[in-house]
Design a protein around this motif. Structure first.
Motif, short mmCIF file in Angstrom:
data_model
loop_
_atom_site.label_atom_id
_atom_site.label_comp_id
_atom_site.label_asym_id
_atom_site.label_seq_id
_atom_site.Cartn_x
_atom_site.Cartn_y
_atom_site.Cartn_z
N LEU A 174 0.83 -1.20 0.00
CA LEU A 174 0.00 0.00 0.00
C LEU A 174 0.86 1.26 0.00
O LEU A 174 0.59 2.22 -0.74
N ALA A 175 1.91 1.27 0.81
CA ALA A 175 2.80 2.43 0.86
C ALA A 175 3.45 2.68 -0.50
O ALA A 175 3.51 3.82 -0.98
N VAL A 176 3.95 1.61 -1.12
CA VAL A 176 4.58 1.75 -2.44
C VAL A 176 3.57 2.25 -3.47
O VAL A 176 3.87 3.13 -4.30
N THR A 177 2.36 1.71 -3.42
CA THR A 177 1.32 2.12 -4.36
C THR A 177 1.00 3.60 -4.23
O THR A 177 0.91 4.32 -5.23
N LEU A 178 0.83 4.07 -3.01
CA LEU A 178 0.48 5.48 -2.79
C LEU A 178 1.61 6.41 -3.23
O LEU A 178 1.36 7.45 -3.86
#
Length: 291
Positions: free
Chosen positions: A142-146
């Motif tokens: 999720l962090a990488v996606t955001l």
């Protein structure tokens, strides 16, 4: 209220809800671009392209998500190579690799007679088996996606609106497309544990389509899609608990139904507004003055 809250008092259901919520946010962000760019077939191909990697990883004792990541990455690279070197259209190259990957995965599974139980988890997921390690991996995804979605937002918008104009503006549309394919791959792999390889596209498309009925701006669509996805996860887990159905499949089906329900409500509200708009008095028109 007890019918709604009792299932979430159980620890493994709480982990399933948290993991599903993380998947919903990832798929809400990426799924918005998938719908806008018409990349649903690519997402489906990625989901099925994971099958051989997961099967091989399970047989040799490696983490299934590692095998899924390797296989999906190989799928995305193969699509790019076939398009550039083989001079094939995008849908043709995706279709070829889609069938090849799915066939190879079935061959690997059929070669092992002790694979039946794991095959079911691969295809349909096991959201109730999400553990602390899976939650950590989903948090990282999720962090990488955001971060990637925020940094590449301008390039993604230009790529969606007009790739030629994006090239003139120096936004490198080819690189943006590669990064976007990478985000789709990340979303598919991260959602694998929750809903399996066959149902992951439901989480990508359903909430994004539902959100698109209510907003025309990209970022609000992502936020609304993530919220609808979280609600779909909670509703799917509740239905699965009370109906004794497969949790991953029920969550995916609920996510798809969110699109249909949203479309129906939007159409109904539009039909209710139309008679009121027709009933408004028409203002008189006056002839234009001539010099």
């Amino acid at each position: 209220m007890s019918l709604l809250l009792d299932p979430f008092a159980v620890a493994f259901v709480q982990r399933a809800l948290l993991g599903g919520a993380l998947v919903a946010v990832v798929c809400g962000v990426v799924g918005t671009w998938v719908v806008l760019r018409g990349m649903a077939f690519l997402g489906e191909a990625m989901a099925h392209g994971m099958l051989p990697g997961v099967a091989v990883a399970t047989l040799v004792g490696f983490p299934p998500m590692a095998g899924a990541a390797v296989s999906a990455a190989a799928m995305s690279i193969g699509v790019g190579v076939l398009q550039r070197r083989g001079r094939l259209s995008a849908d043709t190259s995706i279709g070829l690799l889609f069938v090849a990957s799915l066939s190879l995965g079935i061959i690997v599974i059929s070669a092992s007679r002790s694979f039946a139980t794991d095959a079911s988890a691969i295809l349909f997921g096991d959201i109730l088996a999400i553990g602390a390690g899976d939650l950590l991996a989903l948090g990282v995804a999720l962090a990488v996606t955001l971060v990637v979605a925020a940094l590449g937002h301008r390039a993604f918008v230009a790529l969606t609106v007009d790739p030629r104009q994006a090239q003139l503006l120096g936004l490198r549309p080819r690189a943006a497309h590669v990064v976007l394919v990478g985000l789709v791959t990340l979303a598919v792999v991260s959602a694998y544990q929750a809903v399996g390889s066959l149902l992951v596209v439901g989480m990508l498309l359903g909430p994004a389509v539902a959100a698109g009925r209510w907003t025309r701006r990209i970022v609000p669509t992502m936020v609304l899609a993530a919220a609808i996805g979280i609600v779909s996860v909670a509703a799917g887990l509740l239905l699965s608990w009370h109906l004794a159905t497969a949790a991953g499949a029920t969550v995916a089906f609920t996510a798809i139904c969110s699109g249909a329900v949203s479309t129906g409500i939007h159409a109904l509200l539009g039909a209710l507004r139309r008679p009121h708009a027709d009933a408004l008095p028409t203002l008189p028109t006056f002839p234009e003055r001539t010099a």
